[in-house]
Design a protein around this motif. Structure first.
Motif, short mmCIF file in Angstrom:
data_model
loop_
_atom_site.label_atom_id
_atom_site.label_comp_id
_atom_site.label_asym_id
_atom_site.label_seq_id
_atom_site.Cartn_x
_atom_site.Cartn_y
_atom_site.Cartn_z
N PHE A 18 5.95 1.23 1.80
CA PHE A 18 5.36 0.05 2.43
C PHE A 18 5.58 -1.17 1.52
O PHE A 18 5.80 -1.04 0.31
CB PHE A 18 3.87 0.26 2.71
N ASP A 19 5.48 -2.35 2.13
CA ASP A 19 5.70 -3.60 1.39
C ASP A 19 4.50 -3.89 0.49
O ASP A 19 3.37 -4.03 0.96
CB ASP A 19 5.92 -4.75 2.38
N LYS A 20 4.74 -3.99 -0.80
CA LYS A 20 3.66 -4.24 -1.77
C LYS A 20 3.55 -5.72 -2.13
O LYS A 20 2.73 -6.10 -2.98
CB LYS A 20 3.90 -3.40 -3.02
N THR A 21 4.37 -6.56 -1.48
CA THR A 21 4.41 -7.98 -1.81
C THR A 21 3.02 -8.61 -1.71
O THR A 21 2.32 -8.46 -0.71
CB THR A 21 5.36 -8.72 -0.85
N MET A 22 2.63 -9.31 -2.77
CA MET A 22 1.40 -10.10 -2.85
C MET A 22 0.13 -9.26 -2.93
O MET A 22 -0.97 -9.80 -2.82
CB MET A 22 1.30 -11.12 -1.71
N LYS A 23 0.25 -7.95 -3.10
CA LYS A 23 -0.93 -7.19 -3.54
C LYS A 23 -1.13 -7.54 -5.01
O LYS A 23 -0.17 -7.58 -5.78
CB LYS A 23 -0.72 -5.68 -3.38
N VAL A 24 -2.34 -7.80 -5.43
CA VAL A 24 -2.58 -8.24 -6.81
C VAL A 24 -2.73 -7.03 -7.72
O VAL A 24 -3.47 -6.09 -7.41
CB VAL A 24 -3.84 -9.13 -6.89
#
Length: 209
Positions: A110-116
């Motif tokens: 899954f896309d992890k983009t912008m999870k801190v």
């Protein structure tokens, strides 16, 4: 803004109530004060083998070794932030945690983009900075902003519970949680107005033909 922001915290220590847990508890208290849902999973006391680069996860959608890694994957996907915490062994993270993170990040597509992301380290004395750098690399290869604090995210203690005496370390954890909360809330607002950053088709450069 998205309601019920969630943080997943992975404790890589084999001691569920050790000094690494002291650091995470400081963060958990701040998250809860700010309405952030928190789940902490202790993996340092589990048998977790390393990745064998079999590629089965691309066919099955999960790791071929059906253990805590596959249990963590949906929790990670649902989370807005991820905290990974480790005791320092030989100026490095706990090997169990590294095996878990290698497989978790590689097998979850899954896309992890912008999870801190935030890493936390605990040592008797030295090796914190090297371990901190090691853990942050999982975030920086995944498009995840890295939360910072007032100092490197470390706390010190040797015997279980000794970290309770590290006032600066505990304050560093509280500041980290507040900064992470701010980032998650800001990103949630930004997603509503702007969406996620545009992505290009991935280019992979190979030098051996």
């Amino acid at each position: 803004m998205k309601e019920n922001l969630k943080v997943l915290m992975i404790n890589g220590s084999p001691k569920a109530n050790g000094n690494t847990a002291v650091a995470l508890k400081e963060m958990e208290n701040i998250f809860k004060e700010n309405g952030i849902e928190v789940e902490t999973v202790v993996i340092g006391n589990k048998a977790v083998r390393g990745c064998i680069a079999c590629g089965s996860c691309y066919e099955k959608g999960k790791c071929v070794f059906d253990d805590v890694v596959n249990e963590l994957a949906p929790k990670f996907e649902a989370a807005d932030g991820l905290v990974v915490a480790s005791p320092v062994y030989y100026a490095s993270a706990n090997a169990t945690l590294i095996a878990c993170l290698d497989r978790l990040f590689y097998s979850s597509h899954f896309d992890k983009t912008m999870k801190v992301g935030a890493s936390v380290v605990c040592a008797r004395r030295g090796g914190c900075s090297a371990t901190f750098d090691e853990l942050n690399k999982y975030f920086t290869i995944s498009g995840m902003p890295v939360a910072s604090s007032q100092y490197w995210n470390s706390i010190h203690g040797r015997t279980p519970g000794e970290a309770e005496q590290d006032g600066e370390g505990k304050q560093t954890m509280r500041a980290l949680a507040r900064n992470m909360t701010f980032l998650m809330k800001s990103i949630a607002l930004g997603k509503e107005q702007f969406g996620l950053p545009e992505k290009e088709e991935r280019i992979a450069t190979h030098f051996i033909r």
